[in-house]
Design a protein around this motif. Structure first.
Motif, PDB file in Angstrom:
ATOM      1  N   PRO A 147       1.736  -0.663  -5.988  1.00 36.14           N
ATOM      2  CA  PRO A 147       2.103   0.228  -7.092  1.00 36.14           C
ATOM      3  C   PRO A 147       3.383  -0.187  -7.827  1.00 36.14           C
ATOM      4  CG  PRO A 147       2.793   1.199  -5.039  1.00 36.14           C
ATOM      5  CD  PRO A 147       2.112  -0.106  -4.700  1.00 36.14           C
ATOM      6  N   ASP A 181      -3.164  -1.839  -2.586  1.00 38.56           N
ATOM      7  CA  ASP A 181      -2.303  -0.802  -3.144  1.00 38.56           C
ATOM      8  C   ASP A 181      -0.929  -1.410  -3.380  1.00 38.56           C
ATOM      9  OD1 ASP A 181      -1.112   1.560  -3.946  1.00 38.56           O
ATOM     10  OD2 ASP A 181      -0.844   2.306  -1.902  1.00 38.56           O
ATOM     11  N   GLY A 209       3.903  -2.449  -0.447  1.00 38.24           N
ATOM     12  CA  GLY A 209       2.529  -2.370  -0.913  1.00 38.24           C
ATOM     13  C   GLY A 209       1.603  -2.932   0.142  1.00 38.24           C
TER      14      GLY A 209
END
Length: 178
Positions: A88, A86, A62
């Motif tokens: 996820p 980001d 990430g």
């Protein structure tokens, strides 16, 4: 002011540093606990990608943007550009390894820890850096480091990585000699 630049590590040596850090991370992981790599934007992200490829096992990667967590945000004369976080995957109960290019004061890492912990409660947070240059201002240390390079306060240690930069290298940038 003129600046002088000297190469500390070329492409092959940078590859060896990445191999060293990947091996350290793999050997230091908690058995049975998911391992997650989170690169600190900007150059921590491609380093995390390369480490994940070297470690194997489909380690997720990430990216964290620490801009809004910086302790000097109000001191800047302009509104910062956000590049976005980001991540996820769930960080709860996982071993999160924050990845950055250079550890200097520790302030970037502190901000990254705050950002990650806002997303959940990891089982453990570790720090992997390509270069620890010293000069820490906070009680933060790298758990995994490719190299330690002493640098004066006037110098910068820059990690340059493809595809962001033209070459893979680590350089020392400082005042030009008189």
């Amino acid at each position: 002011m003129a600046r002088a630049e000297s190469r500390l590590f070329g492409s092959d040596e940078l590859g060896a540093l990445l191999d060293r850090v990947a091996r350290q991370v793999a050997e230091g992981r908690i058995p049975g606990v998911p391992l997650l790599l989170v690169g600190i934007r900007t150059r921590g992200v491609p380093i995390a990608d390369r480490l994940a490829a070297l470690i194997g096992d489909g380690v997720p990667v990430g990216a964290v943007d620490i801009t809004l967590y910086r302790d000097d945000l109000g001191l800047q004369g302009h509104w910062p550009v956000l590049k976005g976080t980001d991540i996820p995957f769930e960080v709860d109960g996982a071993e999160v390894v924050l990845v950055d290019d250079v550890l200097h004061t520790g302030r970037t890492v502190r901000a990254a820890m705050n950002a990650v912990c806002d997303l959940g409660r990891p089982a453990r947070v570790r720090l992997a850096v390509l270069v620890d240059r010293g000069g820490h201002e906070l009680p933060i240390r790298a758990d995994y480091a490719g190299a330690a390079v002493a640098a004066s306060p006037e110098e910068r240690i820059e990690v340059r990585l493809r595809p962001i930069d033209p070459d893979d290298e680590v350089v020392r940038v400082g005042p030009a000699p008189c």
